[in-house]
Design a protein around this motif. Structure first.
Motif, mmCIF file in Angstrom:
data_model
loop_
_atom_site.group_PDB
_atom_site.id
_atom_site.type_symbol
_atom_site.label_atom_id
_atom_site.label_comp_id
_atom_site.label_asym_id
_atom_site.label_seq_id
_atom_site.Cartn_x
_atom_site.Cartn_y
_atom_site.Cartn_z
ATOM 1 N N PRO A 78 0.846 -1.198 0.000
ATOM 2 C CA PRO A 78 0.000 0.000 0.000
ATOM 3 C C PRO A 78 0.881 1.247 0.000
ATOM 4 N N LEU A 79 0.414 2.296 -0.661
ATOM 5 C CA LEU A 79 1.190 3.527 -0.700
ATOM 6 C C LEU A 79 1.311 4.161 0.681
ATOM 7 N N SER A 80 0.372 3.843 1.576
ATOM 8 C CA SER A 80 0.435 4.382 2.928
ATOM 9 C C SER A 80 1.657 3.884 3.681
ATOM 10 N N GLY A 81 2.286 2.813 3.194
ATOM 11 C CA GLY A 81 3.493 2.304 3.828
ATOM 12 C C GLY A 81 4.750 3.059 3.455
ATOM 13 N N LEU A 82 4.644 3.992 2.518
ATOM 14 C CA LEU A 82 5.792 4.814 2.127
ATOM 15 C C LEU A 82 5.882 6.036 3.026
ATOM 16 N N ASP A 83 7.092 6.424 3.356
ATOM 17 C CA ASP A 83 7.291 7.689 4.070
ATOM 18 C C ASP A 83 7.242 8.861 3.098
ATOM 19 N N VAL A 84 7.814 8.676 1.928
ATOM 20 C CA VAL A 84 7.864 9.730 0.907
ATOM 21 C C VAL A 84 7.595 9.086 -0.443
ATOM 22 N N LEU A 85 6.814 9.765 -1.270
ATOM 23 C CA LEU A 85 6.603 9.315 -2.646
ATOM 24 C C LEU A 85 7.002 10.429 -3.598
ATOM 25 N N PHE A 86 8.005 10.148 -4.419
ATOM 26 C CA PHE A 86 8.443 11.071 -5.459
ATOM 27 C C PHE A 86 7.632 10.786 -6.720
ATOM 28 N N MET A 87 6.870 11.776 -7.159
ATOM 29 C CA MET A 87 6.097 11.666 -8.402
ATOM 30 C C MET A 87 7.009 12.088 -9.547
ATOM 31 N N ARG A 88 7.614 11.120 -10.235
ATOM 32 C CA ARG A 88 8.652 11.437 -11.214
ATOM 33 C C ARG A 88 8.373 10.815 -12.580
ATOM 34 N N LYS A 89 7.118 10.548 -12.882
ATOM 35 C CA LYS A 89 6.780 10.053 -14.216
ATOM 36 C C LYS A 89 6.984 11.163 -15.237
ATOM 37 N N ASP A 90 7.730 10.879 -16.291
ATOM 38 C CA ASP A 90 7.988 11.875 -17.326
ATOM 39 C C ASP A 90 6.712 12.227 -18.076
ATOM 40 N N PRO A 91 6.658 13.460 -18.633
ATOM 41 C CA PRO A 91 5.535 13.810 -19.508
ATOM 42 C C PRO A 91 5.470 12.833 -20.678
ATOM 43 N N PRO A 92 4.348 12.789 -21.422
ATOM 44 C CA PRO A 92 3.260 13.767 -21.390
ATOM 45 C C PRO A 92 2.301 13.560 -20.226
ATOM 46 N N VAL A 93 1.702 14.658 -19.802
ATOM 47 C CA VAL A 93 0.662 14.611 -18.783
ATOM 48 C C VAL A 93 -0.653 14.312 -19.498
ATOM 49 N N ASP A 94 -0.911 13.032 -19.672
ATOM 50 C CA ASP A 94 -2.107 12.597 -20.390
ATOM 51 C C ASP A 94 -3.165 12.133 -19.397
ATOM 52 N N ALA A 95 -4.255 11.594 -19.914
ATOM 53 C CA ALA A 95 -5.353 11.175 -19.041
ATOM 54 C C ALA A 95 -4.900 10.108 -18.051
#
Length: 321
Positions: A78-95
């Motif tokens: 689960p993502l709640s188990g992370l202390d920090v989450l880096f949102m690093r997905k490269d563009p494009p910012v699509d749907a």
């Protein structure tokens, strides 16, 4: 500092350029400090009926091309188990990307520290966010209407830059002069026959000297790189063949950063790369801004250390479980 669990939502780790990739530099610094480094791809993210989780790989990383990581463990978490989450997905910012920014917020127990905040990423389109500061920008129009765009091109004697709103890496950026016989055809292509708006910006002659990528951490400028276009191109993006050079931050650069800082902090945009041409702000990059490695090398700094310092501080301030 206690050991943290740091997650990275990113493109496939197999494909990164270890001598250039900013996300990989962050992973290296986290690993050097003894933190657990986990990564997952956008397609591995899901909702399990109660909260967001993902298939994650815990990795050891090193700057050795071709053998730059080892998978130590792979499991659904689960993502709640992370202390920090880096949102690093490269563009494009699509749907699909926008859907991912909504899924990661669904943490039933408690959310990790986000760098950057998913809602902030959704709100801050990299071409449009700068329009909130028109006095800092070159003269700019956003439109899909050919007469509006052609009129704007005709009135800019030194030329006009046309670029897609969701473009990245210098793709699709054109330079058009008044009277250019290709202008109408080029606009038809970029606007998909008038179905998609584009950015039209007055050309800044100083762009021949390069555009400046300035890295801000928690609103503060911590380094930068001048990206100089090749002799046969108008684009300075390193992905488009631009050459990195040492950047010196001017008083104007610092003024621009100071203007942006309060709003970036308010939106949780903690790691940002702004683009400056001459005295003008052109873009605010929040998805996965690059330039950390080049700025480190040219300025003898370690921007990734500043970022991990911030991650550690914010993780320590989170409420206990």
């Amino acid at each position: 500092m206690a050991t943290l669990t740091l997650g990275f939502l990113m493109d496939p780790l197999e494909t990164v350029r270890v001598d250039h990739d900013s996300t990989f530099a962050l992973m290296l610094e986290a690993h050097r400090r003894g933190h657990q480094v986990l990564y997952f791809e956008q397609g591995w993210l899901r909702f399990n009926g109660r909260c967001a989780e993902a298939r994650m790989r815990r990795v050891a990383v090193r700057r050795e091309p071709g053998r730059h990581f080892d998978v130590l463990e792979e499991a659904s978490r689960p993502l709640s188990g992370l202390d920090v989450l880096f949102m690093r997905k490269d563009p494009p910012v699509d749907a699909e990307f926008l859907h991912a920014t909504q899924l990661v917020e669904l943490c039933a127990e408690r959310s990790p520290v986000f760098i950057n905040d998913p809602a902030g990423i959704r709100d801050a389109n990299e071409k449009l966010f700068a329009l909130r500061y028109p006095d800092l920008m070159p003269d700019t129009r956003i439109s899909r209407e050919l007469p509006v765009l052609l009129d704007f091109i005709a009135r800019n004697a030194q030329g006009t830059i046309i670029k897609p709103i969701d473009g990245f890496g210098g793709k699709g950026i054109l330079f058009l002069s008044p009277g250019d016989r290709n202008a109408r055809s080029a606009l038809e292509l970029l606007t998909q026959g008038g179905r998609e708006a584009v950015v039209a910006q007055a050309y800044i002659p100083e762009s021949r000297l390069g555009d400046k990528r300035i890295i801000l951490v928690d609103g503060e400028p911590v380094g930068g790189v001048l990206r100089v276009p090749s002799g046969d191109d108008h684009r300075g993006n390193m992905a488009a063949g631009g050459t990195p050079r040492k950047a010196v931050l001017t008083d104007r650069d610092r003024e621009i950063c100071a203007r942006l800082a309060p709003e970036l902090r308010r939106r949780g945009l903690l790691l940002v790369g702004i683009d400056v041409l001459g005295d003008f702000l052109t873009e605010v990059n929040v998805t996965s801004p690059t330039g950390l490695v080049e700025a480190d090398q040219l300025d003898d700094v370690c921007i990734e250390a500043r970022v991990i310092d911030l991650a550690e501080r914010l993780a320590a301030e989170r409420p206990a479980r």
